[in-house]
Write an enzyme that holds these catalytic residues in place. Structure first.
Site, short mmCIF file in Angstrom:
data_model
loop_
_atom_site.label_atom_id
_atom_site.label_comp_id
_atom_site.label_asym_id
_atom_site.label_seq_id
_atom_site.Cartn_x
_atom_site.Cartn_y
_atom_site.Cartn_z
N ASP A 1 0.86 -1.18 0.00
CA ASP A 1 0.00 0.00 0.00
C ASP A 1 0.89 1.24 0.00
OD1 ASP A 1 -2.07 1.79 0.35
OD2 ASP A 1 -2.14 1.52 2.53
N ASN B 1 -0.76 4.64 -0.39
CA ASN B 1 -1.50 5.85 0.00
C ASN B 1 -2.20 5.67 1.35
OD1 ASN B 1 -3.43 4.08 -0.81
ND2 ASN B 1 -4.58 5.52 -2.07
N ASP C 1 -4.43 3.67 2.53
CA ASP C 1 -5.84 3.29 2.70
C ASP C 1 -5.95 1.82 3.12
OD1 ASP C 1 -5.15 2.01 0.38
OD2 ASP C 1 -6.80 2.80 -0.83
N ASP D 1 -1.59 -1.38 -3.88
CA ASP D 1 -1.94 -0.64 -5.10
C ASP D 1 -0.85 -0.73 -6.16
OD1 ASP D 1 -0.06 1.27 -3.99
OD2 ASP D 1 -1.72 1.99 -2.73
N ASP E 1 -5.03 -10.94 -15.12
CA ASP E 1 -5.94 -12.04 -14.85
C ASP E 1 -7.19 -11.80 -15.70
OD1 ASP E 1 -7.32 -14.14 -13.42
OD2 ASP E 1 -5.96 -13.72 -11.75
N ASP F 1 -8.80 -17.10 -15.89
CA ASP F 1 -9.51 -17.55 -14.70
C ASP F 1 -10.67 -18.50 -15.02
OD1 ASP F 1 -10.07 -16.99 -11.73
OD2 ASP F 1 -12.02 -16.53 -12.63
N GLU G 1 -6.30 -21.55 -15.97
CA GLU G 1 -6.61 -22.13 -14.67
C GLU G 1 -7.60 -23.25 -14.93
OE1 GLU G 1 -8.50 -21.29 -10.30
OE2 GLU G 1 -9.44 -20.48 -12.07
N HIS H 1 -3.20 -17.69 -4.58
CA HIS H 1 -4.09 -16.95 -3.69
C HIS H 1 -5.31 -17.77 -3.26
CE1 HIS H 1 -5.87 -16.78 -7.58
NE2 HIS H 1 -7.00 -16.36 -7.04
N ASP H 2 -5.44 -18.98 -3.76
CA ASP H 2 -6.59 -19.83 -3.39
C ASP H 2 -6.20 -20.97 -2.45
OD1 ASP H 2 -8.49 -18.48 -4.97
OD2 ASP H 2 -7.96 -19.65 -6.74
C1 GLC Z 1 -10.60 -18.71 -9.65
C2 GLC Z 1 -9.82 -17.75 -8.79
C3 GLC Z 1 -10.53 -17.59 -7.49
C4 GLC Z 1 -11.89 -17.00 -7.78
C5 GLC Z 1 -12.65 -17.86 -8.78
C6 GLC Z 1 -13.83 -17.14 -9.31
O1 GLC Z 1 -10.65 -19.97 -9.13
O2 GLC Z 1 -8.50 -18.21 -8.64
O3 GLC Z 1 -9.83 -16.78 -6.59
O4 GLC Z 1 -12.62 -16.92 -6.59
O5 GLC Z 1 -11.86 -18.19 -9.90
O6 GLC Z 1 -13.44 -16.10 -10.18
CA CA Z 2 -3.59 1.85 -1.36
#
Ligand code: GLC
Ligand code: CA
Length: 573
Positions: A33, A35, A37, A41, A110, A211, A268, A340-341
């Protein structure tokens, strides 16, 4: 073109820039981050480009930064052509691409085109007028009496259908209720999507992570199917994951947009039948590459493994080996251990009390030299770990809360359900990046959108940057080895020979190209293990200072990993 020779046959491989990609995934909300918040970013990404360049990676994949109400943290897009103001502006994003380019780093966005946000203009217009053309951009069906059109379950829990107020119609959402699925059967909708993709490609993007793309084809069930859970609902993968006929859409996407430029597209997608790999991936496929999800469903904390690393690794080995073997000469997988999942890889692969430099570095070696594109997820390079919560309110993610409710419905107590969620929830990897030991780990001077893991005092980027023996420094060494001109061709194009020697708890693989052979031996247990290894070699990488070897045998210490170059091969050949 390069001719690759191996024992049985000659293989021709068209060289592409992205074969040499070494990727890094940024989860924007949690990166940096600037700024105050509390939300990461684009200026924060720009600020750290020198760090990324120092790490050595050459491609970044940024999780979605388009305009979004953030119900699914950006995976719910309300305007594809705008950058969300919490991340910055379109101009700042273009500046990021240019600044990255100056450092030899390419940028992937993405691409979330299975669904939009319920706040997208298309969806709002569809809801306002079910006779408008926008209604056909989504999957809308008549209810059956008082019931939804069928009993499909959303992947994030509950019914996959939401009633449209004032009607007996429902819209489909395979993810959250605020992520209505797009109707790919509609050619006009598909055309709109292609124009969006082209818009971003003109900004200098190098490609996309695509995605949830295996879900774009739906084979609709006209009635309820037998339920598979206490909620009365059913998961019917074959009808909405890689469903029959999806190739028509994927082929058009390739022909109309992807194949027109020299880009990297990583799907993915899991469970594509190996027989279909060439159809899906590579030179003539729908995508350049695919994330290899063989390991993601399992955790050493699972009851079946009971924190027994040897048992866990022996279970995974055949899966890893099979994919690597099948991929030879055919596809470039994208290899990863975190995203991230998923919870952090250290918590999924290593018993808690054994997490440390050796276990973290050998885990890196385990996948980094396999054939394919390696990707690092932010924080993995410093060994970030899960941050279990004391109450379910510590989590934000809807999918996490739905899973928790499902556990309660299935008879678990609140304590049991939370314990399970702490192990498996995907927000584990979304805590802010631990940059230094200052307030909030240097992520923000404001209030972070999601709690910082208190481990940052002793585990942060700054500390590791200054330490030549840190995990971060080790990741840099791994990347330098992959980029070393003497080994690069071999590490990119060489065949993979997984399991070239057998030892329980040890993952072994070789990479071979013409006369060159590199061997990786990774002991993923806390035991000292002797391995038969009958070759002369040089050590290219070792996560310990020493390597104990005598003729015909190597002794690997707990969590020791080595990368060796053979100077004369096994059996003296
Ligand atoms: C993919 C992403 C996940 C998201 C899902 C719906 O699996 O990696 O984070 O919630 O798609 O877009
Ligand atoms: Ca920020």
């Amino acid at each position: 073109m390069v001719l690759l020779k191996d024992d049985e046959k000659m293989v021709i491989q068209n060289k592409k820039w992205w074969h040499e990609a070494i990727g890094y995934q940024i989860y924007p909300k949690s990166f940096q981050d600037t700024n105050n918040d509390g939300i990461g970013d684009i200026p924060g990404m720009i600020e750290h480009l020198d760090d990324l360049s120092d790490l050595g990676i050459n491609v970044i994949w940024i999780s979605p930064i388009n305009l979004s109400p953030m119900v699914d943290h950006g995976y719910d897009i309300s305007d594809y052509l705008q950058i969300d103001p919490s991340f910055g502006t379109n101009e700042e994003f273009e500046r990021l691409i240019q600044e990255a380019e100056k450092r030899g780093i390419k940028v992937l966005m993405d691409l979330v085109i299975n669904h939009t946000s319920s706040q997208h203009e298309w969806f709002k217009r569809a809801m306002a007028d079910l006779d408008s053309k926008y209604a056909d951009y989504y999957v809308i069906r008549e209810g059956r009496g008082e019931e939804p059109p069928n009993n499909w379950r959303s992947m994030f829990g509950g019914s996959a259908w939401e009633k449209i107020p004032g009607t007996n119609k429902y819209y489909l959402h395979l993810f959250t209720v605020d992520q209505p699925d797009l109707n790919w059967e509609n050619p006009e909708l598909r055309q709109e999507l292609y124009e969006i993709i082209e818009f971003w490609l003109t900004k200098g993007l190098a490609g996309f992570r695509v995605d949830a793309i295996s879900h774009i084809k739906k084979i609709y069930d006209e009635e309820n199917l037998p339920s598979d859970g206490p909620d009365g609902l059913v998961t019917v993968w074959e009808n909405y994951r890689d469903a029959l006929g999806i190739g028509e859409f994927l082929g058009e996407l390739r022909d109309r947009v992807f194949s027109k430029q020299d880009i990297l597209t990583i799907a993915e997608m899991d469970v594509v039948d190996p027989e279909k790999w060439e159809e899906y991936f590579g030179d003539n496929g729908y995508f350049s590459s695919i994330f290899d999800f063989y390991h993601t469903a399992y955790s050493i904390q699972g009851k079946e493994f009971a924190n027994d690393s040897e048992k866990f690794i022996e279970f995974l080995k055949p899966l890893v080996y099979k994919k690597q073997e099948l991929a030879n000469d055919r596809v470039f997988f994208t290899n990863f251990i975190e995203n991230h999942d998923l919870p952090r890889s250290l918590n999924r692969f290593i018993p808690k009390e054994e997490i440390g430099f050796h276990s973290a570095s050998v885990l890196g070696m385990f996948y980094f030299f396999m054939r394919g594109i390696p990707v690092i997820y932010q924080g993995q390079e410093i060994g970030m770990v899960d941050y279990p919560k004391e109450t379910i309110d510590g989590y934000i993610d809807l999918a996490t809360h739905n899973n928790y409710q499902d556990y309660l419905l299935n008879g678990l107590s609140e304590t049991e359900a939370l314990a399970q969620i702490n192990i498996e929830n995907r927000e584990n990897s979304r805590t802010p990046m631990q940059w230094n030991s200052q307030t909030n780990a240097g992520f923000t001077k404001g209030t972070p959108w999601f709690a910082v893991n208190p481990t940052y005092h002793g585990l942060n980027y700054q500390q590791q940057k200054e330490d030549p023996h840190s995990l971060l420094s080790f990741y840099k060494e791994m990347i330098q080895l992959r980029k070393n001109p003497i080994y690069k061709e071999l590490l990119v194009y060489g065949r993979a020979v997984p399991g070239f020697v057998e030892a329980s708890g040890v993952v072994t693989y070789q990479r071979k190209l013409e006369k060159q052979t590199i061997s990786a031996l990774c002991n993923l247990t806390n035991q000292t293990i002797a391995v038969d290894y009958d070759a002369k070699f040089e050590v290219l990488l070792n996560n310990y200072a020493e390597l104990d070897c005598k003729t015909g045998q190597l002794t690997l210490l707990p969590y020791q990993g080595v990368i060796l170059e053979e100077t004369s091969s096994v059996n003296g050949k």
